[in-house]
Enzyme design. Structure first.
Site, PDB file in Angstrom:
ATOM      1  N   GLY A  33       0.827  -1.203   0.000  1.00 22.57           N
ATOM      2  CA  GLY A  33       0.000   0.000   0.000  1.00 22.57           C
ATOM      3  C   GLY A  33       0.853   1.241   0.000  1.00 22.57           C
ATOM      4  O   GLY A  33       2.051   1.176  -0.263  1.00 22.57           O
ATOM      5  N   ASN A  34       0.242   2.373   0.263  1.00 20.40           N
ATOM      6  CA  ASN A  34       0.989   3.629   0.298  1.00 20.40           C
ATOM      7  C   ASN A  34       0.376   4.563   1.339  1.00 20.40           C
ATOM      8  O   ASN A  34      -0.604   4.211   1.980  1.00 20.40           O
ATOM      9  CB  ASN A  34       1.024   4.257  -1.095  1.00 20.40           C
TER      10      ASN A  34
END
Ligand code: CTP
Ligand code: CA
Length: 228
Positions: A33-34
Site C-alpha cells: 500500500g501507500n
C-alpha cells in the site's frame, strides 16, 4: 450548504472522484500500500456537492466517514477501483486524487506465506495496475468533459507535472510536493500548483478543505465559461 448560499453552479453536473490508497494483496493477511489518507479526495467530493454536483466517490481503504450527500463506493485494490470507476461513467467531471498502487502482486498466495529460518524470503513479482487517470483521459464517447489528475512529486515538481499532464492526456493536473518534510501525505495542509491548458497557477499552502473549495470553484468557473 450550497443551497443556503444560493449558488449551485454545478447543478445538473455529474462528478467522479477517486481517493485514498489501494491495497494490493500479497496473501490473505498482507498487502502492498501507500501513505494516502484520502483527506484531499474526500474534501474535493464534499466541495463539489456544495456547488451542486452529483458526486460518486470511489474510495480505497481509509478511515474517514462518508461525506454528506456523496455516493461512496468503497474498494480495496486498483483493479476494483478501475471497475468501480467504469461503472460510474458517464460523468462531466473526473478528479483522480487516489494514490493507486502502480503495481500489484502477480500470483497472490491463497495461503499465508510462512517465515522459515531455513528458507530464503519470498520474492514478489509485480505487474502494472491499470492507469485509471489515463483510461479516463483517453478520447472516446464516455470521456468526461474535464479530467483532473494529481501529481505527487518529490523533485522538479512543476517540470514533472507538466510532463505528466501530457503523458496522461488529462486536462488539468494538481501537483503536490510530497518530499520529506512537507507533511502533505497524511498531513492537514497541502500546497498545490494547478496546471491547466492556460498555464501554471501556484497556490499557497492551504488546509486541504480550502484547497478543495478552491479547486471546486475553479471547476465551476470552467463550466460557466466552456472552452470551445
Ligand atoms: N493514477 C491512476 N491510476 C494509476 C496510477 C495513477 O489513476 N494506476 C492517477 C493518480 O490518481 C493521479 C495521477 O494518476 O491523479 C498521477 O499519479 P502519480 O502516482 O503521481 O503518477 P504516475 O503516472 O503513477 O507516475 P509515478 O508514480 O511514477 O510518478
Ligand atoms: Ca504512481
Amino acid at each position: 450548504q450550497g443551497a443556503a448560499l444560493g449558488w449551485e453552479p454545478l447543478a445538473g453536473r455529474r462528478a467522479l472522484v477517486t481517493a485514498g490508497p489501494t491495497h494490493e494483496p500479497v496473501d490473505p493477511v498482507r498487502y502492498l500500500g501507500n501513505r494516502s489518507s484520502g483527506l484531499q479526495g474526500y474534501a474535493i467530493a464534499a466541495a463539489l456537492v456544495v456547488l451542486g454536483a452529483r458526486v460518486t466517490l470511489v474510495s480505497g481503504p481509509v478511515s474517514l466517514a462518508d461525506p454528506a450527500g456523496v455516493n461512496v463506493v468503497r474498494v480495496e485494490t486498483g483493479l476494483e477501483m478501475e471497475r468501480a470507476v467504469r461503472a460510474a461513467l458517464p460523468v462531466d467531471i473526473a478528479v483522480c486524487a487516489a494514490a493507486v498502487a502502480d503495481w500489484r502482486v502477480d500470483g497472490i498466495s491463497g495461503r499465508k506465506l510462512k517465515k522459515r529460518a531455513d528458507m530464503a524470503p519470498p520474492v514478489l513479482t509485480l505487474v502494472p495496475n491499470p492507469d485509471i487517470l489515463a483510461i479516463l483521459s483517453a478520447p472516446g464517447p464516455e470521456r468526461p468533459t474535464l479530467v483532473v489528475g494529481f501529481a505527487a512529486e518529490t523533485d522538479d515538481v512543476e517540470v514533472n507535472a507538466v510532463a505528466k499532464r501530457t503523458r496522461k492526456g488529462c486536462d488539468w493536473i494538481v501537483a503536490n510536493d510530497v518530499s520529506a518534510g512537507t507533511n502533505v501525505m497524511g498531513g492537514p495542509d497541502n500546497r498545490a500548483v494547478l496546471i491547466t491548458e492556460d498555464g501554471i497557477e501556484r497556490w499557497p499552502l492551504l488546509p486541504k478543505a480550502d484547497l478543495a473549495r478552491r479547486l471546486a470553484q475553479r471547476i465551476a468557473a470552467r463550466f460557466e465559461a466552456p472552452v470551445m
